[in-house]
Design an enzyme around this catalytic site. Structure first.
Site, PDB file in Angstrom:
ATOM      1  N   HIS A  47       0.824  -1.216   0.000  1.00 26.04           N
ATOM      2  CA  HIS A  47       0.000   0.000   0.000  1.00 26.04           C
ATOM      3  C   HIS A  47       0.859   1.267   0.000  1.00 26.04           C
ATOM      4  O   HIS A  47       0.515   2.267   0.627  1.00 26.04           O
ATOM      5  CB  HIS A  47      -0.954  -0.005   1.199  1.00 26.04           C
ATOM      6  CG  HIS A  47      -2.002  -1.077   1.096  1.00 26.04           C
ATOM      7  ND1 HIS A  47      -2.685  -1.571   2.168  1.00 26.04           N
ATOM      8  CD2 HIS A  47      -2.478  -1.758   0.022  1.00 26.04           C
ATOM      9  CE1 HIS A  47      -3.534  -2.515   1.770  1.00 26.04           C
ATOM     10  NE2 HIS A  47      -3.419  -2.645   0.464  1.00 26.04           N
ATOM     11  N   ASP A  86      -0.009   1.164  -9.496  1.00 26.64           N
ATOM     12  CA  ASP A  86      -1.375   0.671  -9.278  1.00 26.64           C
ATOM     13  C   ASP A  86      -2.255   1.912  -9.220  1.00 26.64           C
ATOM     14  O   ASP A  86      -2.230   2.652  -8.238  1.00 26.64           O
ATOM     15  CB  ASP A  86      -1.423  -0.130  -7.962  1.00 26.64           C
ATOM     16  CG  ASP A  86      -2.800  -0.741  -7.708  1.00 26.64           C
ATOM     17  OD1 ASP A  86      -3.781  -0.321  -8.345  1.00 26.64           O
ATOM     18  OD2 ASP A  86      -2.882  -1.638  -6.851  1.00 26.64           O
ATOM     19  N   HIS A  91      -1.094 -11.760  -0.958  1.00 27.31           N
ATOM     20  CA  HIS A  91      -2.480 -11.259  -1.062  1.00 27.31           C
ATOM     21  C   HIS A  91      -3.294 -12.150  -1.984  1.00 27.31           C
ATOM     22  O   HIS A  91      -2.755 -13.058  -2.603  1.00 27.31           O
ATOM     23  CB  HIS A  91      -2.511  -9.793  -1.508  1.00 27.31           C
ATOM     24  CG  HIS A  91      -1.891  -9.519  -2.852  1.00 27.31           C
ATOM     25  ND1 HIS A  91      -2.508  -9.837  -4.041  1.00 27.31           N
ATOM     26  CD2 HIS A  91      -0.714  -8.944  -3.191  1.00 27.31           C
ATOM     27  CE1 HIS A  91      -1.736  -9.448  -5.041  1.00 27.31           C
ATOM     28  NE2 HIS A  91      -0.631  -8.907  -4.568  1.00 27.31           N
TER      29      HIS A  91
HETATM   30  N1  GLY Z   1      -5.700  -0.707  -5.778  1.00 25.00           N
HETATM   31  C1  GLY Z   1      -6.166  -1.515  -4.742  1.00 25.00           C
HETATM   32  C2  GLY Z   1      -6.184  -2.917  -5.107  1.00 25.00           C
HETATM   33  O1  GLY Z   1      -5.562  -3.305  -6.082  1.00 25.00           O
HETATM   34  O2  GLY Z   1      -6.846  -3.714  -4.506  1.00 25.00           O
HETATM   35 MN    MN Z   2      -5.005  -2.077  -7.683  1.00 26.97          MN
END
Ligand code: GLY
Ligand code: MN
Ligand code: MN
Length: 436
Positions: A242, A259, A349
């Site tokens: 993040h 991103d 993730h």
């Molecule tokens: N930009 C936030 C995500 O990729 O979940």
């Molecule tokens: Mn994203």
């Protein structure tokens, strides 16, 4: 462009049908939030509220009452005020709300304490999302207490509070043709922005300068805001999931992970691209990048009706572990490594999330304890990554500090999958050609 008044009205009708008789739904607009003295954050309407009204003013409340004689959809909103409008712009006002918003009835927000308890009185169920706005929660309880204080006069307080989001968020999970059209446009704008960032990138530039290129493309195309703070992470910063400081210098030999996605007409896009700052991948970068791209392709191929939510993630994990073994970052049997989650230090993730009005959109991922089955109209991201921490002792130094994510926005179709975020290069050869 955008969503028609008719579609907003159809959404309200659909929700009203599911609520059943003897009930009321109460949904407030988002609050205005202070940034610092005399300065507010730019107001952004709440997604649930906007989904049902298209109305962008704060200090509003939508009330739905199935079967109400004078109309089932009621809007409380600010009254017109010529002086205020001179400073802050046009206020719709209850008089014009029926025509402009398409609700059946409208009242001044200042009269809500007098009117709403009478509307709640006699209903059995109150559909309301508790716990999102504590100030508004207190007001709802005050209205209920007004009714409770009158039971000796024969007043009947409601017996049940029901989470409004239960029905509403399931509706939002399935995107209509109009919604997909807006999301497609948002994704195309973001793809263009990523392409521009690749074209403008040079060693010696700062991360925020690439953010400026991204923001320029968003706003130039009519998007007034990013859907979330853009992440521009050069080198080691690409390993921070993040990272939003975006303050470092971009160095030759490093990758940069971007991103970023625009919001257009209240719909989000969410794209990640990773590319070499100097336009040329090193051997190690190439190896891991291709692994992530293979994982993304495998995951996208697993997005189709009948597959469940976790299928794309499973496909991505398999390809990631295959790549890590191929390049010697993990050793052992692929299935055992997957079972033991040995990949987690490098891929921690999940492979995606629902996307819609909120970038991490609403909708259940499991139903009755089982992964949700994918159906046409569901929109999701596909975003595998690999992050080799700069201080990771378990791999050779040449792999350290490489952070890669590749993210696209897709919609489940009858035939399989449609990629909305096309236009931003992601093949190694395409990226190197564009940047050369
Ligand atoms: N930009 C936030 C995500 O990729 O979940
Ligand atoms: Mn994203
Ligand atoms: Mn995402």
């Amino acid at each position: 462009m955008g969503i028609t008044l008719k579609e907003f009205s159809t959404r309200r009708k659909k929700l009203i049908e599911q609520m059943g008789g003897n009930s009321i739904a109460i949904l407030p607009s988002a609050p205005v939030r202070t940034r610092n003295r005399d300065v507010d954050y730019p107001f952004r309407q709440g997604s649930d509220f906007h989904y049902l009204t298209g109305f962008v003013e704060p200090d509003s409340v939508l009330v739905l009452i199935p079967g109400r004689e004078h109309g089932e959809s009621i809007l409380f909103c600010k009254e017109r005020d010529i002086t205020k409008e001179l400073w802050d712009g046009v206020i719709t006002g209850p008089e014009r709300a029926m025509e402009m918003v398409g609700v059946d009835d409208a009242f001044p927000i200042g009269d809500i304490d007098d009117i709403l308890p009478n509307m709640i009185e006699g209903t059995e169920k109150v559909f309301y999302s508790m716990g999102l706005d504590s100030q508004f929660d207190s007001r709802v309880m005050e209205w209920i207490n007004v009714i409770r204080s009158k039971v000796r006069n024969g007043a009947h307080p409601p017996g049940e509070f029901v989470a409004l989001e239960h029905f509403l968020h399931d509706m939002r999970l399935f995107k209509s043709a109009q919604e997909i059209k807006v999301m497609d446009k948002a994704a195309k704008i973001s793809a263009k922005a990523h392409k521009r960032a690749m074209e403008k990138c040079k060693p010696g530039k700062f991360e925020y300068q690439l953010e400026a290129e991204i923001t320029h493309t968003f706003m130039d195309a009519g998007s007034r805001s990013a859907a979330y703070p853009s992440i521009i992470g050069g080198g080691d910063n690409g390993c921070i999931l993040h990272y939003i400081d975006n303050a470092s210098e971009l160095k030759s030999g490093d990758l940069v992970l971007i991103d970023a996605g625009c919001e257009l007409d209240y719909y989000a896009s969410d794209i990640t691209r990773t590319f070499p700052v100097n336009g040329c991948f090193s051997e190690e970068q190439k190896a891991l990048y291709q692994t992530v791209l293979n994982a993304q392709n495998a995951a996208i191929a697993a997005v189709k009706p009948g597959n469940h939510w976790n299928h794309p993630h499973e496909a991505a994990v398999h390809a990631i572990v295959e790549g890590l073994v191929e390049h010697g970052l993990l050793k052992g049997d692929i299935n055992t490594l997957i079972e033991e989650e040995s990949y987690k230090p490098f891929y921690m993730h999940r492979t995606g999330h629902w996307i819609g009005m909120d970038v991490h959109d609403v909708g259940e991922y499991k139903v009755g304890g089982e992964w949700r089955v994918l159906e046409p109209g569901m929109a999701l991201t596909v975003e595998p990554g690999l992050y080799i921490a700069p201080d990771c002792k378990d791999v050779e130094p040449r792999w350290r500090g490489i952070g890669i994510r590749i993210e696209d926005d897709v919609v489940v179709t009858k035939q399989g999958v449609r990629i909305l975020s096309e236009g931003a290069p992601k093949e190694i050869s395409e990226i190197e050609a564009l940047m050369s």
